[in-house]
Design a protein around this motif. Structure first.
Motif, PDB file in Angstrom:
ATOM      1  N   GLU A 156     106.784  68.034 -15.222  1.00  0.00           N
ATOM      2  CA  GLU A 156     106.685  66.933 -16.188  1.00  0.00           C
ATOM      3  C   GLU A 156     107.581  65.769 -15.761  1.00  0.00           C
ATOM      4  O   GLU A 156     107.181  64.607 -15.790  1.00  0.00           O
ATOM      5  CB  GLU A 156     107.118  67.400 -17.580  1.00  0.00           C
ATOM      6  CG  GLU A 156     106.084  68.171 -18.348  1.00  0.00           C
ATOM      7  CD  GLU A 156     106.574  68.516 -19.756  1.00  0.00           C
ATOM      8  OE1 GLU A 156     107.663  68.030 -20.149  1.00  0.00           O
ATOM      9  OE2 GLU A 156     105.875  69.266 -20.451  1.00  0.00           O
ATOM     10  N   VAL A 157     108.805  66.099 -15.353  1.00  0.00           N
ATOM     11  CA  VAL A 157     109.746  65.053 -14.960  1.00  0.00           C
ATOM     12  C   VAL A 157     109.242  64.313 -13.733  1.00  0.00           C
ATOM     13  O   VAL A 157     109.143  63.083 -13.733  1.00  0.00           O
ATOM     14  CB  VAL A 157     111.146  65.647 -14.680  1.00  0.00           C
ATOM     15  CG1 VAL A 157     112.069  64.586 -14.067  1.00  0.00           C
ATOM     16  CG2 VAL A 157     111.764  66.199 -15.953  1.00  0.00           C
ATOM     17  N   ILE A 158     108.920  65.045 -12.666  1.00  0.00           N
ATOM     18  CA  ILE A 158     108.588  64.364 -11.416  1.00  0.00           C
ATOM     19  C   ILE A 158     107.286  63.574 -11.540  1.00  0.00           C
ATOM     20  O   ILE A 158     107.149  62.493 -10.967  1.00  0.00           O
ATOM     21  CB  ILE A 158     108.528  65.355 -10.232  1.00  0.00           C
ATOM     22  CG1 ILE A 158     108.607  64.594  -8.904  1.00  0.00           C
ATOM     23  CG2 ILE A 158     107.301  66.222 -10.275  1.00  0.00           C
ATOM     24  CD1 ILE A 158     109.881  63.818  -8.680  1.00  0.00           C
ATOM     25  N   SER A 159     106.328  64.080 -12.312  1.00  0.00           N
ATOM     26  CA  SER A 159     105.085  63.320 -12.464  1.00  0.00           C
ATOM     27  C   SER A 159     105.303  62.089 -13.328  1.00  0.00           C
ATOM     28  O   SER A 159     104.721  61.033 -13.079  1.00  0.00           O
ATOM     29  CB  SER A 159     103.964  64.200 -13.023  1.00  0.00           C
ATOM     30  OG  SER A 159     104.349  64.820 -14.228  1.00  0.00           O
ATOM     31  N   SER A 164     104.080  57.186 -13.732  1.00  0.00           N
ATOM     32  CA  SER A 164     104.241  57.110 -15.185  1.00  0.00           C
ATOM     33  C   SER A 164     103.024  56.491 -15.867  1.00  0.00           C
ATOM     34  O   SER A 164     102.774  56.735 -17.036  1.00  0.00           O
ATOM     35  CB  SER A 164     105.496  56.305 -15.540  1.00  0.00           C
ATOM     36  OG  SER A 164     105.398  54.975 -15.089  1.00  0.00           O
ATOM     37  N   GLY A 165     102.266  55.697 -15.143  1.00  0.00           N
ATOM     38  CA  GLY A 165     101.098  55.061 -15.758  1.00  0.00           C
ATOM     39  C   GLY A 165      99.821  55.854 -15.588  1.00  0.00           C
ATOM     40  O   GLY A 165      98.768  55.449 -16.069  1.00  0.00           O
ATOM     41  N   PRO A 235     110.819  50.444 -14.240  1.00  0.00           N
ATOM     42  CA  PRO A 235     110.173  50.839 -12.978  1.00  0.00           C
ATOM     43  C   PRO A 235     110.290  52.329 -12.719  1.00  0.00           C
ATOM     44  O   PRO A 235     111.352  52.927 -12.902  1.00  0.00           O
ATOM     45  CB  PRO A 235     110.942  50.031 -11.924  1.00  0.00           C
ATOM     46  CG  PRO A 235     111.553  48.892 -12.671  1.00  0.00           C
ATOM     47  CD  PRO A 235     111.841  49.405 -14.041  1.00  0.00           C
ATOM     48  N   ASP A 236     109.175  52.951 -12.325  1.00  0.00           N
ATOM     49  CA  ASP A 236     109.220  54.348 -11.924  1.00  0.00           C
ATOM     50  C   ASP A 236     109.368  54.411 -10.404  1.00  0.00           C
ATOM     51  O   ASP A 236     109.523  53.386  -9.729  1.00  0.00           O
ATOM     52  CB  ASP A 236     108.000  55.112 -12.430  1.00  0.00           C
ATOM     53  CG  ASP A 236     106.680  54.586 -11.867  1.00  0.00           C
ATOM     54  OD1 ASP A 236     106.713  53.785 -10.908  1.00  0.00           O
ATOM     55  OD2 ASP A 236     105.618  54.969 -12.381  1.00  0.00           O
ATOM     56  N   LEU A 237     109.310  55.619  -9.860  1.00  0.00           N
ATOM     57  CA  LEU A 237     109.543  55.789  -8.433  1.00  0.00           C
ATOM     58  C   LEU A 237     108.484  55.065  -7.605  1.00  0.00           C
ATOM     59  O   LEU A 237     108.795  54.472  -6.558  1.00  0.00           O
ATOM     60  CB  LEU A 237     109.572  57.278  -8.088  1.00  0.00           C
ATOM     61  CG  LEU A 237     110.034  57.664  -6.689  1.00  0.00           C
ATOM     62  CD1 LEU A 237     111.408  57.092  -6.387  1.00  0.00           C
ATOM     63  CD2 LEU A 237     110.048  59.180  -6.532  1.00  0.00           C
ATOM     64  N   LEU A 238     107.242  55.088  -8.055  1.00  0.00           N
ATOM     65  CA  LEU A 238     106.195  54.386  -7.327  1.00  0.00           C
ATOM     66  C   LEU A 238     106.454  52.883  -7.305  1.00  0.00           C
ATOM     67  O   LEU A 238     106.311  52.229  -6.260  1.00  0.00           O
ATOM     68  CB  LEU A 238     104.828  54.690  -7.952  1.00  0.00           C
ATOM     69  CG  LEU A 238     103.623  53.959  -7.348  1.00  0.00           C
ATOM     70  CD1 LEU A 238     103.557  54.145  -5.842  1.00  0.00           C
ATOM     71  CD2 LEU A 238     102.330  54.421  -8.007  1.00  0.00           C
TER      72      LEU A 238
END
Length: 454
Positions: A156-159, A164-165, A235-238
């Motif tokens: 759940e966390v990594i996805s 996130s979108g 901002p997420d990792l992507l």
């Protein structure tokens, strides 16, 4: 009258080799559990050498580790077998690439893992911890496989911090594709044992290519969709990687490079943390005194709320439990390198082409480095400065130290503190996990514990 006090029981261990084996038996053992190839002598020596197809050396010496991982890192690239296993899934990403191709990717990705950005992702970890408590509480009074639950929580966390979108990204499909790939292809082949050239096909790895192609296609589509929609409000990792640029060359990652690195982070970012948490819960159930002390610390800091990134400095004992868990059950329990030129390690000759093994599992249990090394004792890490950094390598070290180490440690402390503050974990008789190394050090059969509300 005999007043001898019996030795207290120890947490589960891997049975190490007590005699040299031939190629066929070594292959069978490696297919079952790669760690069982480690000679027991490695727990009491700085270096053990042998030959099987080609010359090999196992290193359990901090000075030699420093040379291989830091001082002469370019002379000791990852082994061909490691690359053969991982390249089909994650291409020439950070974990596999070497030399200049690795350096520019590392410079580009490093800002995404700056402490500020990791702390900004803390709320995602806090929410996952809260959900995990709710799911485990629903199984109160019953034996529960907490490894499965930790995989769910960390995925759940990594996805959430990666895509996130969503953008049509099928998280479940990616999760299953990764698990299937590891199960089918990450076991050692007989061709690997005898040192066959890398161009000789390993059948199991060839057969898994279809699912991998589909996983990559889905990931590519999600990346392209994000390029069009733009960054998230937080901002997420992507987002961070899309904005990343090599400060030396101004080069940015292509969609394929982004995808391979994101898949690397997804695999490493949930599998290893889930394993650490599952083993930590097993150890806390094994030693109720440790669990009670950790619970008291967590409850004093948290009350009835979940842990956050801001709480980490106030949870030192729970961090010590995580560190000691990674000593006893390091997720990356076995590293391999190939010597590119003649050298000397621990006073012994190393030739070009020799396989250099860093059995982290044996390093962390070596009697020359750790008193009573098989005992679970979080107090070892009360003063981390007292530990030689190259005697403790759960995330590697040197320039190729795991880029996500701070992310993983923050997530592990947040989830473990939240769980221990509200739930009690106890062993299930006859259900001890068995440590088995495939690609990571997994608990075969799961980690079955009784879960009860505090």
């Amino acid at each position: 009258m005999d007043q001898t006090v019996p030795n207290p029981p120890l947490p589960v261990q891997v049975p190490l080799a007590r005699e040299p084996w031939g190629i066929w038996k070594s292959f069978r053992v490696a297919r079952r559990n790669l760690l069982e190839l480690i000679p027991e002598l490695a727990l009491r020596q700085p270096m053990v050498s042998g030959r099987m197809g080609k010359r090999w050396h196992m290193i359990m010496d901090p000075g030699a580790n420093r040379r291989v991982l830091r001082d002469a890192v370019d002379d000791y690239p990852k082994s061909d077998v490691t690359k053969l296993i991982l390249r089909p899934a994650i291409g020439e990403s950070l974990f596999v690439a070497e030399g200049a191709h690795w350096r520019w990717q590392r410079r580009t990705a490093a800002p995404a893992f700056a402490l500020r950005n990791i702390q900004n992702l803390g709320p995602v970890m806090t929410l996952a911890a809260e959900r995990s408590v709710d799911r485990l509480a629903a199984s109160a009074g019953r034996a529960t496989n907490v490894f499965d639950e930790m995989v769910t929580a960390t995925f759940e966390v990594i996805s959430d911090v990666t895509f996130s979108g969503d953008e049509g990204f099928d998280r479940s499909a990616v999760h299953h594709a990764i698990d299937n790939y590891i199960a089918q292809t990450a076991r050692v082949s007989l061709l690997d044992i005898i040192g066959a050239p890398m161009w000789v096909p390993r059948p199991a790895r060839v057969m898994s290519s279809g699912a991998l192609r589909e996983m990559k296609r889905v990931a590519d589509g999600a990346i392209e969709a994000r390029r069009k929609t733009g960054a998230r409000p937080v901002p997420d990792l992507l987002d961070l990687l899309l904005e990343g640029e090599d400060p030396q060359t101004q080069r940015r990652m292509t969609t394929a490079e982004l995808r391979d690195n994101l898949l690397t982070f997804i695999v490493a970012g949930h599998e290893t943390t889930a394993l650490t948490l599952a083993w930590a819960l097993y150890l806390c159930a094994f030693d109720q005194t440790v669990q009670d002390r950790a619970r008291a610390e967590a409850q004093a800091v948290l009350g009835d709320r979940p842990a956050t990134a801001a709480d980490l400095p106030s949870l030192p004992y729970i961090r010590q439990i995580v560190d000691e868990t990674l000593r006893l059950y390091p997720s990356a329990a076995f590293l391999a390198r190939t010597a590119q030129k003649p050298d000397r390690l621990c006073g012994r000759e190393v030739r070009a082409g020799d396989t250099i093994m860093l059995p982290i599992y044996a390093l962390h249990r070596n009697h020359l480095l750790w008193p009573d090394p098989h005992r679970f004792d979080p107090n070892r890490f009360a003063d981390p400065r007292a530990i030689d950094r190259f005697a403790y390598l759960p995330f590697g070290d040197g320039p190729r130290v795991c880029i996500g180490a701070s992310f993983a440690l923050q997530e592990a402390v947040i989830i473990l503190a939240t769980l221990l503050a509200r739930l009690r974990f106890a062993p299930v008789p006859g259900k001890e996990p068995r440590p088995v190394l495939i690609l990571t050090l997994r608990p075969e059969g799961g980690v079955w514990l009784r879960v009860d509300p505090v």
